[in-house]
Scaffold this active site. Sequence first.
Site, mmCIF file in Angstrom:
data_model
loop_
_atom_site.group_PDB
_atom_site.id
_atom_site.type_symbol
_atom_site.label_atom_id
_atom_site.label_comp_id
_atom_site.label_asym_id
_atom_site.label_seq_id
_atom_site.Cartn_x
_atom_site.Cartn_y
_atom_site.Cartn_z
ATOM 1 N N PRO A 91 0.843 -1.217 0.000
ATOM 2 C CA PRO A 91 0.000 0.000 0.000
ATOM 3 C C PRO A 91 0.866 1.250 0.000
ATOM 4 O O PRO A 91 1.750 1.394 0.833
ATOM 5 C CB PRO A 91 -0.785 -0.112 1.318
ATOM 6 C CG PRO A 91 -0.648 -1.529 1.754
ATOM 7 C CD PRO A 91 0.658 -2.017 1.201
ATOM 8 N N GLU A 92 0.641 2.104 -0.972
ATOM 9 C CA GLU A 92 1.394 3.359 -1.076
ATOM 10 C C GLU A 92 0.543 4.488 -0.502
ATOM 11 O O GLU A 92 -0.599 4.287 -0.125
ATOM 12 C CB GLU A 92 1.743 3.631 -2.543
ATOM 13 C CG GLU A 92 2.642 2.586 -3.178
ATOM 14 C CD GLU A 92 4.099 2.689 -2.715
ATOM 15 O OE1 GLU A 92 4.444 3.694 -2.057
ATOM 16 O OE2 GLU A 92 4.856 1.758 -2.998
#
Length: 270
Positions: free
Chosen positions: A2-3
């Site tokens: 997850p960015e």
Amino acid sequence: MPELPEVEITRRGLEPHLSRRTITGIVVRHRALRWPVPRDLDALLKGERIRSIRRRAKYLLLDCGKGTLILHLGMSGSLRIVRPTEAPGPYDHFDLGVGDVAVRLRDPRRFGAVLWHAGDPERHPLLAHLGVEPLSGAFTGGILHAATRARRAAIKQILMDHRLVVGIGNIYANESLFRARIHPRTAARRLALGRCEQLAAAVRATLENALAAGGSSLRDFVHADGSPGSFQQQYFVYDRAGEPCRSCGTPVRRIVQAQRSTFYCPACQR
Ligand SMILES: [Zn+2]
């Protein structure tokens, strides 16, 4: 992984379910995440009201008045809204109950984090040294320019240095440099102010674009598998080695910088 945009979309998805709600209970099914989940968390949190849910870099901060619950999704984590009665899966390690719904952390690789901090969360050891938020007004070409005058390192490495600016992972560093038409190996100190301004604008546009792509996953947020993972996005250069540049048709090139893949167009980015 997850960015920053995925974490921000998660925050927006959780906010209406958590903000101003009272915590009714905690379930910890697996305490050994990246750091151990505090043993006294249920006693600390039960009955506390969540004042707000903020994001700092890729940390979610639930302000409970007397302290802050800090959540991080690690390599593979996701948060979603469930009915507390819904049977947990093998990777559902943590629930935060707020009455008729719960926030459930699913994290197969267990690099995520559930932490408690009694003081100012910005002074927590994990957060104290973080740089500016790339989507805030504080992130400007001027900041980038001033911070890089003595830096010989490649601009791509600088962009991914969280002490300067947070939340720019490999994908977004590649994409931002393409948008700004800057070669990823350029020594940071060689970028003039105007180029730094273009780059700051490109970072913002790249992240805003990802947020817009993720917005469509928001409406599915409360569904069983509705947690935002990687958004369906069309990249300019990322993971496109040998394919034609979307701007000029030149084959995209791949090199390695600091053990990470870098993708760029040799014609557009000089
Ligand atoms: Zn090109």
